[in-house]
Design a protein around this motif. Sequence first.
Motif, mmCIF file in Angstrom:
data_model
loop_
_atom_site.group_PDB
_atom_site.id
_atom_site.type_symbol
_atom_site.label_atom_id
_atom_site.label_comp_id
_atom_site.label_asym_id
_atom_site.label_seq_id
_atom_site.Cartn_x
_atom_site.Cartn_y
_atom_site.Cartn_z
ATOM 1 N N ARG A 1 0.773 -1.410 -0.081
ATOM 2 C CA ARG A 1 0.088 -0.027 -0.109
ATOM 3 C C ARG A 1 0.810 1.302 0.035
ATOM 4 N NH1 ARG A 1 -3.053 -3.193 -1.244
ATOM 5 N NH2 ARG A 1 -5.065 -3.724 -0.531
ATOM 6 N N ASP A 2 0.357 2.260 -0.630
ATOM 7 C CA ASP A 2 0.905 3.678 -0.436
ATOM 8 C C ASP A 2 0.525 4.330 0.775
ATOM 9 O OD1 ASP A 2 1.140 6.476 -0.974
ATOM 10 O OD2 ASP A 2 1.343 6.256 -3.223
ATOM 11 N N PHE A 3 1.225 4.520 1.725
ATOM 12 C CA PHE A 3 0.942 5.189 3.023
ATOM 13 C C PHE A 3 1.320 6.387 2.991
ATOM 14 C CE2 PHE A 3 0.251 0.723 4.183
ATOM 15 C CZ PHE A 3 -0.886 0.624 5.092
ATOM 16 N N SER A 4 0.480 7.286 3.559
ATOM 17 C CA SER A 4 0.782 8.759 3.818
ATOM 18 C C SER A 4 0.534 9.235 5.313
ATOM 19 C CB SER A 4 0.161 9.800 3.124
ATOM 20 O OG SER A 4 0.506 9.530 1.757
ATOM 21 N N ASP A 5 1.267 10.122 5.810
ATOM 22 C CA ASP A 5 1.099 10.610 7.122
ATOM 23 C C ASP A 5 -0.282 11.285 7.181
ATOM 24 O OD1 ASP A 5 1.440 12.690 9.689
ATOM 25 O OD2 ASP A 5 3.169 11.389 9.907
ATOM 26 N N ILE B 1 -4.213 11.807 -3.834
ATOM 27 C CA ILE B 1 -3.532 12.015 -2.101
ATOM 28 C C ILE B 1 -2.569 10.658 -1.932
ATOM 29 C CG2 ILE B 1 -3.693 12.835 -0.105
ATOM 30 C CD1 ILE B 1 -4.833 15.021 -1.981
ATOM 31 N N CYS B 2 -1.439 10.920 -2.208
ATOM 32 C CA CYS B 2 -0.557 9.769 -1.969
ATOM 33 C C CYS B 2 0.907 10.358 -1.635
ATOM 34 C CB CYS B 2 -0.606 8.864 -3.161
ATOM 35 S SG CYS B 2 -0.117 9.541 -4.729
ATOM 36 N N SER B 3 1.746 9.232 -1.385
ATOM 37 C CA SER B 3 3.051 9.622 -1.196
ATOM 38 C C SER B 3 4.150 9.102 -2.381
ATOM 39 C CB SER B 3 3.518 8.624 0.107
ATOM 40 O OG SER B 3 3.781 7.606 -0.421
ATOM 41 N N GLY B 4 3.557 8.118 -3.426
ATOM 42 C CA GLY B 4 4.377 7.662 -4.522
ATOM 43 C C GLY B 4 5.259 6.379 -4.067
ATOM 44 N N ARG B 5 5.311 5.975 -2.690
ATOM 45 C CA ARG B 5 5.826 4.963 -2.221
ATOM 46 C C ARG B 5 5.136 3.655 -1.673
ATOM 47 N NH1 ARG B 5 7.910 9.718 0.183
ATOM 48 N NH2 ARG B 5 7.281 8.944 2.269
ATOM 49 N N GLN B 6 5.636 2.572 -1.893
ATOM 50 C CA GLN B 6 4.630 1.552 -1.227
ATOM 51 C C GLN B 6 5.476 0.870 0.045
ATOM 52 O OE1 GLN B 6 4.615 -1.286 -4.655
ATOM 53 N NE2 GLN B 6 6.016 -2.840 -3.374
ATOM 54 N N GLN B 7 4.454 0.286 0.813
ATOM 55 C CA GLN B 7 5.090 -0.394 1.911
ATOM 56 C C GLN B 7 4.147 -1.799 1.966
ATOM 57 O OE1 GLN B 7 7.265 0.747 4.171
ATOM 58 N NE2 GLN B 7 7.555 2.809 3.660
ATOM 59 N N THR B 8 4.767 -2.773 2.460
ATOM 60 C CA THR B 8 3.959 -4.022 2.382
ATOM 61 C C THR B 8 3.850 -4.269 4.019
ATOM 62 O OG1 THR B 8 5.999 -5.403 2.911
ATOM 63 C CG2 THR B 8 5.321 -5.218 0.637
ATOM 64 N N LEU B 9 2.782 -4.922 4.266
ATOM 65 C CA LEU B 9 2.656 -5.404 5.673
ATOM 66 C C LEU B 9 3.681 -5.841 6.327
ATOM 67 C CD1 LEU B 9 0.387 -5.249 7.860
ATOM 68 C CD2 LEU B 9 -0.512 -7.373 6.877
ATOM 69 N N ARG B 10 4.368 -6.717 5.752
ATOM 70 C CA ARG B 10 5.503 -7.481 6.081
ATOM 71 C C ARG B 10 6.862 -6.248 6.877
ATOM 72 N NH1 ARG B 10 6.918 -12.433 5.527
ATOM 73 N NH2 ARG B 10 5.422 -12.657 3.778
ATOM 74 N N VAL C 1 -0.188 21.210 -5.144
ATOM 75 C CA VAL C 1 0.479 21.789 -3.615
ATOM 76 C C VAL C 1 1.860 21.419 -3.571
ATOM 77 C CG1 VAL C 1 -0.561 21.446 -1.184
ATOM 78 C CG2 VAL C 1 -2.106 21.297 -3.226
ATOM 79 N N PRO C 2 2.593 22.360 -3.738
ATOM 80 C CA PRO C 2 4.189 22.094 -3.742
ATOM 81 C C PRO C 2 4.543 22.231 -2.222
ATOM 82 C CG PRO C 2 3.819 24.255 -4.590
ATOM 83 C CD PRO C 2 2.399 23.547 -4.645
ATOM 84 N N ASN C 3 5.676 21.454 -1.824
ATOM 85 C CA ASN C 3 6.433 21.682 -0.751
ATOM 86 C C ASN C 3 5.547 20.849 0.613
ATOM 87 O OD1 ASN C 3 8.705 23.054 -2.015
ATOM 88 N ND2 ASN C 3 7.354 24.879 -1.758
ATOM 89 N N LEU C 4 4.994 19.867 0.118
ATOM 90 C CA LEU C 4 3.969 19.246 1.126
ATOM 91 C C LEU C 4 4.983 18.492 2.381
ATOM 92 C CD1 LEU C 4 1.286 17.401 -0.630
ATOM 93 C CD2 LEU C 4 0.876 19.083 0.931
ATOM 94 N N PHE C 5 4.608 18.622 3.540
ATOM 95 C CA PHE C 5 5.455 17.866 4.522
ATOM 96 C C PHE C 5 5.254 16.352 4.519
ATOM 97 C CE2 PHE C 5 4.704 15.718 9.151
ATOM 98 C CZ PHE C 5 5.947 15.955 9.220
ATOM 99 N N ARG C 6 6.351 15.583 4.356
ATOM 100 C CA ARG C 6 6.403 14.046 3.845
ATOM 101 C C ARG C 6 7.338 13.401 4.819
ATOM 102 N NH1 ARG C 6 3.213 13.000 -0.468
ATOM 103 N NH2 ARG C 6 3.084 14.735 -1.957
ATOM 104 N N PRO C 7 7.081 13.079 5.927
ATOM 105 C CA PRO C 7 8.048 12.413 6.848
ATOM 106 C C PRO C 7 8.223 11.095 6.289
ATOM 107 C CG PRO C 7 6.042 12.378 7.767
ATOM 108 C CD PRO C 7 5.570 13.335 6.594
ATOM 109 N N ASP C 8 9.472 10.266 6.746
ATOM 110 C CA ASP C 8 9.338 9.021 6.421
ATOM 111 C C ASP C 8 8.344 8.166 7.054
ATOM 112 O OD1 ASP C 8 11.564 6.810 5.340
ATOM 113 O OD2 ASP C 8 10.940 6.149 7.416
ATOM 114 N N PHE C 9 7.981 7.182 6.571
ATOM 115 C CA PHE C 9 6.830 6.547 6.929
ATOM 116 C C PHE C 9 7.208 5.724 8.415
ATOM 117 C CE2 PHE C 9 3.777 2.955 7.305
ATOM 118 C CZ PHE C 9 2.525 3.655 7.588
ATOM 119 N N LYS C 10 8.345 5.629 8.674
ATOM 120 C CA LYS C 10 8.742 4.862 9.802
ATOM 121 C C LYS C 10 8.665 6.019 10.776
ATOM 122 C CE LYS C 10 12.679 2.394 12.130
ATOM 123 N NZ LYS C 10 14.160 1.771 11.826
#
Length: 269
Positions: free
Chosen positions: A173-177, A200-209, A251-260
């Motif tokens: 899934r593509d998870f955002s904060d 509305i997305c991050s463009g990055r995927q994370q698996t459940l694992r 909407v440029p310059n969005l706050f995008r923290p690393d998902f961790k």
Amino acid sequence: MRVLATCAHDDGSNADAITLDIMDIEQCRRVIDQHRPDYILHLAAISFVAHADAEAFYRVNVIGTLNLLQACADTDHTPAKIVMASSANVYGNACEGVIAESQPPLPVNHYATSKIAMEFMVRTWFERFPIVITRPFNYTGRGQANHFLVPKIVSHFRKRAPVIELGNLDVARDFSDVRTVAQAYLGLLQSDVAGEIVNICSGRQQTLREIVFAMEQIAAYPIEVQVNPAFVRANEVRTLVGSSEKLDRLVPNLFRPDFKETLRWMFER
């Protein structure tokens, strides 16, 4: 900017919230006419994909949205912008590549089908109101209910539970904060864009694992994962990753923290 929140039922959690059941057209008219909001951010929906009442998806997500727009028309009120939250689930099982807004919808469950039906209904109002339809991919943060996936995982680690039952560990899934999503909504409300659909997305995927592994590092202990077949849906959307190109342009310059870091923020509350 003064923000007015609405909720279907007064549960006492927000003393300033306005009671509004979007299934009640008269309530919609009364609230819109009384407050005449400059902007409307429409987030009300049955949003839990595994919700047991299939009909409720259509009553709330489609008819409820229609009531809101009809109430604006009936009270002769035109907000500066209306942002409607649809869902990235409308894309269905898109398993390869990054999904842009041009991807044809292919919903595979009642939640997603109700959302694409809502989108088509809302398009009939594009000439009447300045509307943006958003397709949020998964997002999470503090305060999200524990029946959603990431809060469930974080909650188990906060309790130091020895075992957790999950479904398919390789679902991506593509998870955002949630803070990123809130900033994106505000930016779209204040932008000149209308009559558009925006991921509305991050463009990055994370698996459940990967999420479980990250939480084991944050909590500093390993957890036993048991795959419960009851949690594996036959029509599961296996991979869902969005293109954020259009959002980043609008909407440029969005706050995008690393998902961790999002997971750590949720864990340390």
